[in-house]
Design an enzyme around this catalytic site. Structure first.
Site, PDB file in Angstrom:
ATOM      1  N   SER A  26       0.838  -1.191   0.000  1.00  0.00           N
ATOM      2  CA  SER A  26       0.000   0.000   0.000  1.00  0.00           C
ATOM      3  C   SER A  26       0.871   1.237   0.000  1.00  0.00           C
ATOM      4  O   SER A  26       1.956   1.242   0.586  1.00  0.00           O
ATOM      5  CB  SER A  26      -0.917  -0.016   1.224  1.00  0.00           C
ATOM      6  OG  SER A  26      -0.491   0.943   2.165  1.00  0.00           O
ATOM      7  N   LYS A  27       0.380   2.285  -0.660  1.00  0.00           N
ATOM      8  CA  LYS A  27       1.219   3.467  -0.785  1.00  0.00           C
ATOM      9  C   LYS A  27       1.395   4.186   0.547  1.00  0.00           C
ATOM     10  O   LYS A  27       2.323   4.954   0.722  1.00  0.00           O
ATOM     11  CB  LYS A  27       0.720   4.399  -1.885  1.00  0.00           C
ATOM     12  CG  LYS A  27      -0.618   5.006  -1.665  1.00  0.00           C
ATOM     13  CD  LYS A  27      -0.968   5.884  -2.857  1.00  0.00           C
ATOM     14  CE  LYS A  27      -2.428   6.259  -2.826  1.00  0.00           C
ATOM     15  NZ  LYS A  27      -2.944   6.750  -4.079  1.00  0.00           N
ATOM     16  N   ARG A  28       0.495   3.930   1.483  1.00  0.00           N
ATOM     17  CA  ARG A  28       0.649   4.577   2.783  1.00  0.00           C
ATOM     18  C   ARG A  28       1.703   3.882   3.635  1.00  0.00           C
ATOM     19  O   ARG A  28       2.360   4.488   4.452  1.00  0.00           O
ATOM     20  CB  ARG A  28      -0.680   4.599   3.534  1.00  0.00           C
ATOM     21  CG  ARG A  28      -1.538   5.792   3.184  1.00  0.00           C
ATOM     22  CD  ARG A  28      -2.929   5.685   3.794  1.00  0.00           C
ATOM     23  NE  ARG A  28      -3.627   4.491   3.349  1.00  0.00           N
ATOM     24  CZ  ARG A  28      -4.169   4.365   2.144  1.00  0.00           C
ATOM     25  NH1 ARG A  28      -4.102   5.359   1.281  1.00  0.00           N
ATOM     26  NH2 ARG A  28      -4.784   3.262   1.789  1.00  0.00           N
ATOM     27  N   ARG A  29       1.890   2.589   3.415  1.00  0.00           N
ATOM     28  CA  ARG A  29       2.738   1.815   4.307  1.00  0.00           C
ATOM     29  C   ARG A  29       4.068   1.427   3.667  1.00  0.00           C
ATOM     30  O   ARG A  29       5.092   1.363   4.324  1.00  0.00           O
ATOM     31  CB  ARG A  29       1.951   0.556   4.690  1.00  0.00           C
ATOM     32  CG  ARG A  29       2.519  -0.288   5.757  1.00  0.00           C
ATOM     33  CD  ARG A  29       1.566  -1.425   6.077  1.00  0.00           C
ATOM     34  NE  ARG A  29       1.032  -2.039   4.874  1.00  0.00           N
ATOM     35  CZ  ARG A  29      -0.226  -2.459   4.720  1.00  0.00           C
ATOM     36  NH1 ARG A  29      -1.073  -2.345   5.707  1.00  0.00           N
ATOM     37  NH2 ARG A  29      -0.635  -3.003   3.594  1.00  0.00           N
TER      38      ARG A  29
END
Ligand code: GLU
Length: 469
Positions: free
Chosen positions: A234-237
Site C-alpha cells: 500500500s502506498k501509505r505503508r
C-alpha cells in the site's frame, strides 16, 4: 485474430510497482503473440486525477522499457464519455437496465437488515430517466457466469448472488465498471491482463459484454503483490512508487527482471537473466495465482549484481544523475565546479563493486570533491581514542617523507607506523580514514588517498590532529 491487450492505469497517484509488473506482462504477452499493446489512461475520476500523475506513468513506463511511440495510445478514457453514455442508453432501451431512485436507507428499511446489496425493488416499476435516478443492470436471476482466466482456470459466479449493480449514477455519468468495458470493446481488446483486485468486478463486466452483444475477452488476473507481512502493498505503508526506486538508483534492467519474478521464474533455477530470455520463456499461463512477495532486500541484492555487471564506462554514466543532481534527484553536497570527472573515473571501479543502489555513490565519493570532509561525529567519537593523536602525528610525518604518492607506498608506510605501536593495519587505518573521509567505512583507503593527492590528504590529517589537542 490479432491479439490486443491494454494497460489501463488510473492517474490517481505515483505509479505502483504492481502496475509496472502488470504492464510488463501485457507487453511481453503482446510481443509473443504478435499482438498490439494499448495504453489507456483511465482518467474519469476527476476528483482524484492529476495530469502530473499521467506524465509520471508515461515516463516510468518509458524507463522500464515500454517506450513512448512503441505502443498504441495513450488514449484517455475521458475522451470516450459519449460512448459510455451511449452504451448505458442502449442497455436501458433494450431492457437490460432500469432506473432506480432508492437510497441505501430505503433499501435497508425494506429489507430490515444491514445493507447487503440492492433488492431489485425498481426492476419492474418502470421508472424513467431523471435527476437522481441511477441506472442499474438487470442481472440474470438464474445461471452462472463463467470467467475464462488464463491464470485461474474458470472461476464461476452464480448470477443470483450478483446484485443489480449501478452502471450510471444519478447525474447520468457512467461508472468505472461500464466505462472500462465499453473502452475495451471499442478498442478491440482481446485479452484483459490485470491485477487480481479486479477479479470481483469481472463477472459483472462479463455480463455487460454479453448484454452489449460482444464476445467477452479472455481474462488473466495476475497475483496481488504483498509485503513481508503478507499485506497487500500500500502506498501509505510501503515503498511502492516505481519512480522512488528509479530515483534511489535501481537500474531499469534489474527492476524489470525482478518485477517479472513476481509469480513466475525462468527455467533452470535462474533469476538474473537477459531480458530476451524472459521475453522467450515467460508464459502467462504459468504465473502462480498466489500472492507474490515483493522482497526489497532481494531486489537490492539483484541491483548490486546488475551494477557490478556494467562496463565501467556505463557505470560512470549511470552515476551522473546522482553526481550532478538532475530532475527529481537531489543535488549532491558539493558544488558543480568542485566535481572532478577524472578523479571520479579513478575511483569508479572501486565504488562499482560496493554499491547496491546508485545513490550510494554520493557518500562514497563526497570526500573527493568537498573542500573538507563531512565528518560523521559519531564515527569520530568512536574512532578517535587515546593514541589517535600520536598515531596521526607519526602517519603525517611518514607520509610527508614519502617519495612516491601511490597506494602501495601509502599502505606499507602506514603499516609500519602501526607495527611500531603493536597495531594491526585495520586499527591503524581507522583514524586516518575518519580524518580524511569523515567516515568509518568507504572505498579502499590507500587508493582513495592516492586519488585525493598528497596536499589534500595531509591538510585533512593535520586538521584532525589539531582537533585532538
Ligand atoms: N484503471 C484500473 C486500475 O488502475 C484498471 C482496470 C483494468 O485494468 O481493467 O486499477
Amino acid at each position: 485474430m490479432t491479439v490486443r491487450v491494454r494497460f489501463a492505469p488510473s492517474p490517481t497517484g505515483m505509479f505502483h510497482v504492481g502496475g509496472a509488473r502488470s504492464a510488463l506482462q501485457n507487453w511481453i504477452y503482446a510481443k509473443q503473440q504478435g499482438g498490439v499493446f494499448v495504453l489507456r489512461i483511465e482518467d474519469t475520476d476527476a476528483a482524484r486525477n492529476k495530469p502530473e500523475w499521467t506524465e509520471g506513468i508515461l515516463s516510468a513506463l518509458d524507463w522500464i522499457g515500454i517506450s513512448r511511440g512503441s505502443y498504441e495510445g495513450p488514449y484517455f478514457q475521458s475522451a470516450n464519455a459519449g460512448e459510455h453514455r451511449a452504451a448505458a442508453t442502449r442497455l436501458y432501451e433494450s431492457g437490460r437496465a432500469y432506473y432506480c431512485d432508492c437510497t441505501r436507507e430505503d433499501v435497508q428499511a425494506r429489507t430490515g437488515s444491514q445493507y447487503q446489496g440492492y433488492d431489485g425493488y425498481h426492476r419492474d416499476l418502470g421508472l424513467g430517466p431523471g435527476p437522481g435516478h441511477a441506472l442499474r443492470f438487470r442481472t440474470p436471476d438464474e445461471g452462472s457466469t463463467v470467467v475464462v482466466d488464463l491464470i485461474r482456470g474458470e472461476p464461476t459466479f452464480e448470477n443470483k448472488l450478483i446484485e443489480d449493480f449501478v452502471i450510471a449514477r444519478g447525474d447520468g455519468s457512467p461508472v468505472f465498471l461500464l466505462a472500462n468495458v465499453v473502452d475495451d470493446m471499442t478498442m478491440g481488446i482481446t485479452h484483459v491482463i490485470r491485477a487480481e483486485e479486479h477479479l470481483p468486478n469481472t463477472p459483472k463486466q462479463q455480463l455487460l459484454w454479453d448484454a452489449l452483444g460482444v464476445k467477452p475477452p479472455v481474462w488473466a488476473h495476475v497475483p496481488v503483490v504483498v509485503n513481508e507481512k503478507r499485506q497487500k502493498l500500500s502506498k501509505r505503508r510501503d515503498k511502492v512508487a516505481l519512480e522512488a526506486y528509479r530515483d534511489e538508483g535501481y537500474l531499469a534492467g534489474a527492476m524489470r527482471n525482478y518485477l517479472m519474478l513476481l509469480g513466475w521464474a525462468p527455467s533452470g533455477d535462474r533469476e538474473i537473466v537477459e531480458w530476451s530470455v524472459i521475453e522467450d520463456e515467460f508464459r502467462l499461463e504459468e504465473v502462480n495465482p498466489s500472492p507474490a512477495f515483493f522482497d526489497e532486500k532481494k531486489l537490492r541484492a539483484f541491483n548490486g549484481e546488475y551494477i557490478r555487471a556494467l562496463p565501467v564506462s556505463e557505470f560512470i554514466d549511470a552515476c551522473q544523475p546522482w553526481l550532478t543532481g538532475t530532475g527529481t534527484i537531489a543535488p549532491p553536497p558539493w558544488q558543480p565546479e568542485e566535481y572532478d570527472a577524472d578523479a571520479f573515473a579513478a575511483v569508479a571501479p572501486l565504488a562499482q563493486t560496493r554499491l547496491a543502489v546508485l545513490s550510494e555513490i554520493v557518500p562514497n565519493v563526497d570526500f573527493l570533491f568537498l573542500a573538507s570532509p563531512l565528518i560523521d561525529e559519531a564515527a569520530w567519537t568512536k574512532t578517535m581514542k587515546d593514541g589517535s593523536a600520536d598515531l596521526l602525528d607519526a602517519a603525517i610525518a611518514a607520509f610527508e617523507a614519502l617519495q612516491s604518492w601511490d597506494a602501495e607506498s601509502l599502505k606499507s608506510t602506514l603499516e609500519a607506523v602501526g607495527a611500531e605501536r603493536g597495531l594491526k593495519l585495520g586499527k591503524t587505518q581507522a583514524p586516518v580514514r575518519v580524518a580524511v573521509t569523515g567516515r568509518t567505512v568507504g572505498l579502499p583507503l590507500f587508493e582513495s588517498l592516492e586519488v585525493l593527492g598528497r596536499e589534500r590528504t595531509l591538510t585533512r590529517m593535520r586538521a584532525a590532529r589539531l582537533r585532538l589537542v
